[in-house]
Design a protein around this motif. Structure first.
Motif, PDB file in Angstrom:
ATOM      1  N   LEU A  96       0.828  -1.205   0.000  1.00 17.54           N
ATOM      2  CA  LEU A  96       0.000   0.000   0.000  1.00 17.54           C
ATOM      3  C   LEU A  96       0.865   1.258   0.000  1.00 17.54           C
ATOM      4  N   ARG A  97       2.000   1.209   0.672  1.00 17.30           N
ATOM      5  CA  ARG A  97       2.929   2.349   0.612  1.00 17.30           C
ATOM      6  C   ARG A  97       3.437   2.551  -0.806  1.00 17.30           C
ATOM      7  N   LEU A  98       3.738   1.456  -1.492  1.00 16.21           N
ATOM      8  CA  LEU A  98       4.204   1.538  -2.881  1.00 16.21           C
ATOM      9  C   LEU A  98       3.083   1.994  -3.808  1.00 16.21           C
ATOM     10  N   ALA A  99       1.857   1.579  -3.520  1.00 15.76           N
ATOM     11  CA  ALA A  99       0.719   2.032  -4.328  1.00 15.76           C
ATOM     12  C   ALA A  99       0.618   3.551  -4.287  1.00 15.76           C
ATOM     13  N   GLY A 100       0.787   4.122  -3.098  1.00 21.76           N
ATOM     14  CA  GLY A 100       0.749   5.568  -2.969  1.00 21.76           C
ATOM     15  C   GLY A 100       1.900   6.250  -3.684  1.00 21.76           C
ATOM     16  N   ARG A 101       3.039   5.589  -3.710  1.00 20.77           N
ATOM     17  CA  ARG A 101       4.227   6.172  -4.349  1.00 20.77           C
ATOM     18  C   ARG A 101       4.045   6.261  -5.865  1.00 20.77           C
ATOM     19  N   PHE A 102       3.373   5.275  -6.460  1.00 23.39           N
ATOM     20  CA  PHE A 102       3.242   5.221  -7.912  1.00 23.39           C
ATOM     21  C   PHE A 102       1.893   5.751  -8.416  1.00 23.39           C
ATOM     22  N   ALA A 103       1.024   6.187  -7.523  1.00 22.67           N
ATOM     23  CA  ALA A 103      -0.331   6.576  -7.914  1.00 22.67           C
ATOM     24  C   ALA A 103      -0.355   7.928  -8.630  1.00 22.67           C
ATOM     25  N   PRO A 104      -1.227   8.073  -9.629  1.00 23.10           N
ATOM     26  CA  PRO A 104      -1.466   9.402 -10.195  1.00 23.10           C
ATOM     27  C   PRO A 104      -2.251  10.243  -9.206  1.00 23.10           C
ATOM     28  N   GLY A 105      -2.312  11.536  -9.457  1.00 22.52           N
ATOM     29  CA  GLY A 105      -2.978  12.441  -8.523  1.00 22.52           C
ATOM     30  C   GLY A 105      -4.417  12.067  -8.225  1.00 22.52           C
ATOM     31  N   SER A 106      -5.116  11.517  -9.226  1.00 19.99           N
ATOM     32  CA  SER A 106      -6.534  11.201  -9.046  1.00 19.99           C
ATOM     33  C   SER A 106      -6.773  10.056  -8.075  1.00 19.99           C
ATOM     34  N   ARG A 134      -3.161  12.887   4.814  1.00 24.20           N
ATOM     35  CA  ARG A 134      -2.909  13.054   3.378  1.00 24.20           C
ATOM     36  C   ARG A 134      -4.178  12.832   2.573  1.00 24.20           C
ATOM     37  N   ALA A 135      -4.972  11.842   2.980  1.00 28.74           N
ATOM     38  CA  ALA A 135      -6.230  11.587   2.282  1.00 28.74           C
ATOM     39  C   ALA A 135      -7.144  12.807   2.360  1.00 28.74           C
ATOM     40  N   VAL A 136      -7.218  13.425   3.538  1.00 25.02           N
ATOM     41  CA  VAL A 136      -8.037  14.628   3.706  1.00 25.02           C
ATOM     42  C   VAL A 136      -7.504  15.747   2.811  1.00 25.02           C
ATOM     43  N   ARG A 137      -6.186  15.890   2.752  1.00 23.98           N
ATOM     44  CA  ARG A 137      -5.582  16.967   1.958  1.00 23.98           C
ATOM     45  C   ARG A 137      -5.870  16.786   0.467  1.00 23.98           C
ATOM     46  N   TRP A 138      -5.815  15.539  -0.018  1.00 22.86           N
ATOM     47  CA  TRP A 138      -5.963  15.283  -1.456  1.00 22.86           C
ATOM     48  C   TRP A 138      -7.393  14.919  -1.858  1.00 22.86           C
ATOM     49  N   GLY A 139      -8.229  14.630  -0.882  1.00 26.25           N
ATOM     50  CA  GLY A 139      -9.565  14.133  -1.197  1.00 26.25           C
ATOM     51  C   GLY A 139     -10.481  15.208  -1.752  1.00 26.25           C
ATOM     52  N   THR A 140     -11.500  14.773  -2.461  1.00 27.07           N
ATOM     53  CA  THR A 140     -12.516  15.680  -3.011  1.00 27.07           C
ATOM     54  C   THR A 140     -13.891  15.181  -2.580  1.00 27.07           C
ATOM     55  N   ARG A 141     -14.509  14.349  -3.382  1.00 29.62           N
ATOM     56  CA  ARG A 141     -15.871  13.887  -3.111  1.00 29.62           C
ATOM     57  C   ARG A 141     -15.982  13.104  -1.811  1.00 29.62           C
ATOM     58  N   ASP A 142     -14.933  12.326  -1.480  1.00 33.36           N
ATOM     59  CA  ASP A 142     -14.990  11.470  -0.294  1.00 33.36           C
ATOM     60  C   ASP A 142     -14.360  12.104   0.943  1.00 33.36           C
ATOM     61  N   LYS A 143     -14.089  13.390   0.893  1.00 34.53           N
ATOM     62  CA  LYS A 143     -13.422  14.051   2.020  1.00 34.53           C
ATOM     63  C   LYS A 143     -14.193  13.928   3.340  1.00 34.53           C
ATOM     64  N   PRO A 144     -15.541  13.978   3.365  1.00 33.79           N
ATOM     65  CA  PRO A 144     -16.235  13.798   4.658  1.00 33.79           C
ATOM     66  C   PRO A 144     -15.928  12.457   5.315  1.00 33.79           C
TER      67      PRO A 144
END
Length: 242
Positions: A96-106, A134-144
């Motif tokens: 999961l750490r690697l998934a975050g490292r290689f993930a696109p912004g979306s 980090r999820a809160v910082r980058w989140g949009t629709r699912d931020k709540p």
């Protein structure tokens, strides 16, 4: 049949066995496969193995797909789910750490949230809090959803947090308050002393999760276990209340 036709049949198959059959037939064509089709056939095979709870083999297939997939972050997420099926959360966290490292912004917020939930249930509260921030910082629709779950983790760690009632209100009014959100709403209601609402949300979450896709139930095994523990406590509380 052409590999692309077999991929379509695998994708539309109604049973895990048929999905695996068509995926294996497509993969057997070897030199006729382009990398994209091969990657998608491997994922169909992976999904069929997860549905049949063949987690060791599913992990091997996901690792094979990782070597050729253009969606590296998704492939790491798949490996992580197989690791969770094997009851190896530490191995899952590495991927999961690697998934975050290689993930696109979306997809950054989604991977951070997934890492945070797995880390929390594995007892790594500091990592969980950092990932949810980090999820809160980058989140949009699912931020709540992310904000509410971050608050619950902070509360568990004895830290100051946002107003739980306000977080509950925001989550109830958002699409992400359904599905997984019912688990988080149940936890919020429990913390707020609204035990009837907590019992209803947590019971609904467990029923939907355990009666649906095996891969989802495996990925959320920790949440289901925690929800069941709270449900048992809430039912004992109801029996004791006149």
């Amino acid at each position: 049949m052409a590999p692309e036709d077999l991929l379509q049949k695998a994708t539309l198959a109604k049973t895990a066995g048929m999905r695996a059959k068509y995926a294996r037939r497509g993969l057997a064509q070897g030199s006729d496969l382009d990398p994209g089709t091969q990657s998608m056939l491997l994922r169909q095979l992976y999904l069929s193995l997860m549905e049949r709870r063949c987690f060791d083999e599913a992990r091997e297939v996901a690792l094979e797909a990782l070597a050729s997939s253009e969606l590296v972050d998704v492939a790491h997420q798949d490996v992580a789910r197989a690791c969770l099926g094997q009851k190896q959360p530490e191995a899952a966290l590495r991927h999961l750490r690697l998934a975050g490292r290689f993930a696109p912004g979306s997809r950054l917020a989604f991977h951070a949230w997934t890492r945070g939930t797995v880390a929390f249930l594995a007892g790594h509260c500091d990592e969980a809090e950092l990932a949810l921030e980090r999820a809160v910082r980058w989140g949009t629709r699912d931020k709540p959803l992310y904000r509410a779950q971050l608050a619950l983790i902070q509360l568990e760690s004895g830290r100051d947090t946002e107003d739980l009632e306000a977080l509950r209100y925001d989550l109830e009014g958002a699409p992400c308050g359904q599905g997984y959100g019912q688990y988080v709403l149940g936890e919020l209601a429990y913390r707020l002393g609204d035990y009837d609402a907590a019992l209803a949300s947590l019971s609904g979450f467990v029923a939907r999760t355990t009666s649906g896709r095996v891969a989802l139930a495996v990925a959320l095994r920790g949440e289901v276990t925690r929800a069941r523990r709270l449900i048992a406590e809430l039912r004992r509380r109801k029996r004791r209340t006149p």
